[in-house]
Design a protein around this motif. Sequence first.
Motif, mmCIF file in Angstrom:
data_model
loop_
_atom_site.group_PDB
_atom_site.id
_atom_site.type_symbol
_atom_site.label_atom_id
_atom_site.label_comp_id
_atom_site.label_asym_id
_atom_site.label_seq_id
_atom_site.Cartn_x
_atom_site.Cartn_y
_atom_site.Cartn_z
ATOM 1 N N ARG A 273 16.630 86.555 24.466
ATOM 2 C CA ARG A 273 16.793 85.103 24.610
ATOM 3 C C ARG A 273 16.591 84.408 23.263
ATOM 4 N NH1 ARG A 273 15.562 82.005 30.073
ATOM 5 N NH2 ARG A 273 16.492 83.479 31.562
ATOM 6 N N GLN A 274 15.666 84.940 22.478
ATOM 7 C CA GLN A 274 15.466 84.377 21.142
ATOM 8 C C GLN A 274 16.693 84.632 20.273
ATOM 9 O OE1 GLN A 274 11.789 85.531 19.200
ATOM 10 N NE2 GLN A 274 12.595 85.001 17.172
ATOM 11 N N VAL A 275 17.300 85.810 20.438
ATOM 12 C CA VAL A 275 18.537 86.102 19.721
ATOM 13 C C VAL A 275 19.617 85.098 20.112
ATOM 14 C CG1 VAL A 275 20.398 87.791 19.416
ATOM 15 C CG2 VAL A 275 18.020 88.556 19.469
ATOM 16 N N PHE A 276 19.728 84.854 21.406
ATOM 17 C CA PHE A 276 20.709 83.883 21.913
ATOM 18 C C PHE A 276 20.492 82.515 21.279
ATOM 19 C CE2 PHE A 276 21.480 80.576 25.194
ATOM 20 C CZ PHE A 276 22.859 80.697 25.323
ATOM 21 N N GLN A 277 19.218 82.097 21.234
ATOM 22 C CA GLN A 277 18.902 80.781 20.693
ATOM 23 C C GLN A 277 19.163 80.718 19.180
ATOM 24 O OE1 GLN A 277 18.022 78.780 23.197
ATOM 25 N NE2 GLN A 277 18.150 76.971 21.875
ATOM 26 N N CYS A 278 18.829 81.789 18.474
ATOM 27 C CA CYS A 278 19.079 81.829 17.027
ATOM 28 C C CYS A 278 20.564 81.753 16.721
ATOM 29 C CB CYS A 278 18.492 83.105 16.426
ATOM 30 S SG CYS A 278 16.690 83.123 16.328
ATOM 31 N N MET A 279 21.368 82.433 17.522
ATOM 32 C CA MET A 279 22.808 82.405 17.304
ATOM 33 C C MET A 279 23.388 81.032 17.615
ATOM 34 S SD MET A 279 23.423 85.253 15.977
ATOM 35 C CE MET A 279 25.216 85.207 15.919
ATOM 36 N N LEU A 280 22.836 80.345 18.617
ATOM 37 C CA LEU A 280 23.295 78.981 18.901
ATOM 38 C C LEU A 280 23.074 78.082 17.692
ATOM 39 C CD1 LEU A 280 22.244 78.077 22.573
ATOM 40 C CD2 LEU A 280 24.456 78.850 21.714
ATOM 41 N N ALA A 281 21.950 78.282 17.002
ATOM 42 C CA ALA A 281 21.676 77.484 15.809
ATOM 43 C C ALA A 281 22.713 77.746 14.718
ATOM 44 C CB ALA A 281 20.277 77.790 15.283
ATOM 45 N N GLN A 282 23.376 78.913 14.786
ATOM 46 C CA GLN A 282 24.442 79.251 13.842
ATOM 47 C C GLN A 282 25.820 78.900 14.419
ATOM 48 O OE1 GLN A 282 23.768 80.594 10.750
ATOM 49 N NE2 GLN A 282 21.591 80.407 11.244
ATOM 50 N N GLN A 283 25.817 78.180 15.550
ATOM 51 C CA GLN A 283 27.047 77.774 16.245
ATOM 52 C C GLN A 283 27.853 78.971 16.745
ATOM 53 O OE1 GLN A 283 28.769 74.849 13.304
ATOM 54 N NE2 GLN A 283 28.597 73.467 15.070
ATOM 55 N N VAL A 284 27.136 79.978 17.233
ATOM 56 C CA VAL A 284 27.751 81.176 17.793
ATOM 57 C C VAL A 284 27.149 81.425 19.178
ATOM 58 C CG1 VAL A 284 28.148 83.651 17.524
ATOM 59 C CG2 VAL A 284 28.093 82.168 15.502
ATOM 60 N N VAL A 285 27.997 81.715 20.164
ATOM 61 C CA VAL A 285 27.536 81.982 21.524
ATOM 62 C C VAL A 285 27.718 83.460 21.837
ATOM 63 C CG1 VAL A 285 27.709 81.337 23.960
ATOM 64 C CG2 VAL A 285 28.317 79.672 22.189
ATOM 65 N N VAL A 286 26.636 84.152 22.184
ATOM 66 C CA VAL A 286 26.695 85.529 22.661
ATOM 67 C C VAL A 286 26.166 85.548 24.097
ATOM 68 C CG1 VAL A 286 26.451 86.528 20.361
ATOM 69 C CG2 VAL A 286 24.406 86.076 21.728
ATOM 70 N N ALA A 287 26.389 86.637 24.802
ATOM 71 C CA ALA A 287 25.998 86.725 26.211
ATOM 72 C C ALA A 287 24.878 87.746 26.380
ATOM 73 C CB ALA A 287 27.198 87.110 27.077
ATOM 74 N N PRO A 288 23.613 87.304 26.557
ATOM 75 C CA PRO A 288 22.509 88.239 26.774
ATOM 76 C C PRO A 288 22.742 89.097 28.022
ATOM 77 C CG PRO A 288 21.683 86.049 26.254
ATOM 78 C CD PRO A 288 23.155 85.902 26.480
ATOM 79 N N GLY A 289 22.294 90.346 27.944
ATOM 80 C CA GLY A 289 22.559 91.287 29.023
ATOM 81 C C GLY A 289 21.959 90.913 30.354
ATOM 82 N N GLU A 290 20.866 90.142 30.356
ATOM 83 C CA GLU A 290 20.218 89.809 31.628
ATOM 84 C C GLU A 290 21.126 88.994 32.537
ATOM 85 O OE1 GLU A 290 17.268 86.382 31.582
ATOM 86 O OE2 GLU A 290 17.167 87.038 29.490
ATOM 87 N N LEU A 291 22.155 88.349 31.987
ATOM 88 C CA LEU A 291 23.096 87.589 32.811
ATOM 89 C C LEU A 291 23.866 88.494 33.767
ATOM 90 C CD1 LEU A 291 24.616 85.167 30.149
ATOM 91 C CD2 LEU A 291 23.077 84.551 32.016
ATOM 92 N N PHE A 292 23.938 89.779 33.454
ATOM 93 C CA PHE A 292 24.755 90.710 34.226
ATOM 94 C C PHE A 292 23.924 91.506 35.230
ATOM 95 C CE2 PHE A 292 26.615 89.846 30.128
ATOM 96 C CZ PHE A 292 27.921 89.526 30.436
ATOM 97 N N SER A 293 22.762 90.972 35.586
ATOM 98 C CA SER A 293 21.870 91.625 36.543
ATOM 99 C C SER A 293 21.100 90.571 37.317
ATOM 100 C CB SER A 293 20.890 92.553 35.803
ATOM 101 O OG SER A 293 19.883 93.036 36.677
ATOM 102 N N LEU A 294 20.755 90.900 38.565
ATOM 103 C CA LEU A 294 19.893 90.029 39.376
ATOM 104 C C LEU A 294 18.478 90.571 39.479
ATOM 105 C CD1 LEU A 294 22.244 89.124 42.394
ATOM 106 C CD2 LEU A 294 21.702 87.713 40.394
ATOM 107 N N SER A 295 18.257 91.791 38.995
ATOM 108 C CA SER A 295 16.960 92.438 39.186
ATOM 109 C C SER A 295 16.224 92.693 37.874
ATOM 110 C CB SER A 295 17.145 93.758 39.951
ATOM 111 O OG SER A 295 17.999 94.635 39.240
ATOM 112 N N GLY A 296 16.609 91.988 36.819
ATOM 113 C CA GLY A 296 15.875 92.119 35.568
ATOM 114 C C GLY A 296 16.308 93.254 34.677
ATOM 115 N N LEU A 297 17.492 93.812 34.912
ATOM 116 C CA LEU A 297 17.986 94.886 34.050
ATOM 117 C C LEU A 297 18.673 94.305 32.813
ATOM 118 C CD1 LEU A 297 19.576 97.209 36.775
ATOM 119 C CD2 LEU A 297 17.276 97.348 35.798
#
Length: 468
Positions: free
Chosen positions: A410-434
């Motif tokens: 999530r910190q990686v996601f936030q750091c990339m947003l500050a660089q105007q880049v959007v990436v998709a953290p893996g937790e979005l692809f799971s409902l059970s915390g994988l």
Amino acid sequence: MTPRGTRQAGFAYQAVYRYMINLINEVSTDTRVKLPSLRQLSERLNVSISTIQYAYSLLEKEGRVYSVAKSGYYAWPLAGSPATSPGGDLLERLYVATRRPGMVVLSGDEPTLLASLDATLLRLERELVRQYPRQLQPWSQPCGVWELRAALAARYTTSPTRCWHADDVYIGADLRGVLDILIEVLALRGTTVVVESPCDWLILRLLQDAGVRVIELPWTAEGRLDLVLLEGLLREEPVHLVLLSSAISLPSGVALHPRDRLDVARLLDQYGCWLLENDTQGELSFAAAQAPLRELVNPERLVVFSSFEKVLGPEAPYGYVVSRRMSSELQRQFLLRAFRLSSIRQRAIARLYHSGRIDQHLRSLRLLLQEQAEAVSQRLELHLGHQVSYRMPAGGAAFWLRAAHAVDMRQVFQCMLAQQVVVAPGELFSLSGLHHQQVRISHTFQGHPNLDMTLAALSEALRHAQVG
């Protein structure tokens, strides 16, 4: 504004879409804003509810709006949006970030950004308009026009025992609408479903909102499924059905091993379990296509869903279902939703299939995707080196990266947003915390960023986000 005044009634959703864009852009508060309901907009703009729903689905896919179960649709303002805050729902923050001006969207999975058939489709449409004047275009086609249904049925037919007919095919406004119907027809509410993991977040959220108990079946780092775990689940749990990809599992980008395909089919048959097959990118495998799962399982316990968008482009957003069973209930659910789809556009898509133009396009698209994947892979090795591991994707338009060291993604996601880049953290692809150590990045990114600079920024973000 009255969308019925547009050039063709079949394009009313485009006028609604433009109206909604203007409405969203007027938002200037610092809190989330509830948008008008489907019925309110239908009465205000004098169009059908299904047309409004179609426009909303396009806006949701673009990240301009998001839906809340039993509440409605909401838009976040650009200023003070949750994308700038580390808290809140991660998917909402990703959606908001993708609509901010100047963002490089590396989070997507859009194969047709490299090559689409939009221009060809619109040209065919203009030709068909002259053959089918507006007053002769039938609108009472709740399951789609016969020509397109027949074309799809022929494409899925491979033998006298594995054959499909036009009446086995049902076409809806988009993939989300089709999945909503399947949840009702298959009576999934409150049941247990085994889903491959990682899995598309649209599918996961819809199942979650319907109260489905989702058991995730993870792909291993070697690109295999744990068949011992699957058999145990089928034996010990009240599994209603299993949801698997037909050929390429995304976002992991792996193809099921031939031996595993046979074993999965055997287990499903042994336990009399239904297969819900995701075929959205089944034709985007780089290598020679293996037999899809549907060719190995009992066709009487099979439902296939897909859409045209991943192979044709955004001008073909329709979703569809292929099934031999439950025809009366499928017809009823499609009729209840009263999808008002352009018959001309459906006929244009059918012509792409009948003429063989779609196969020519697919050959070119697969080659472009593979070349792009190889080029981006070289850049990944150069800039990320030992920071991530991954398997070369077997198809599709994205890489599934795993951090070599424990990081706060999530910190990686936030750091990339500050660089105007959007990436998709893996937790979005799971409902059970994988998948907390994974991230998806597209290799057919929107915009034209300096990829070397972007990956260097990702390398720095991964370094700063290390934990432990």
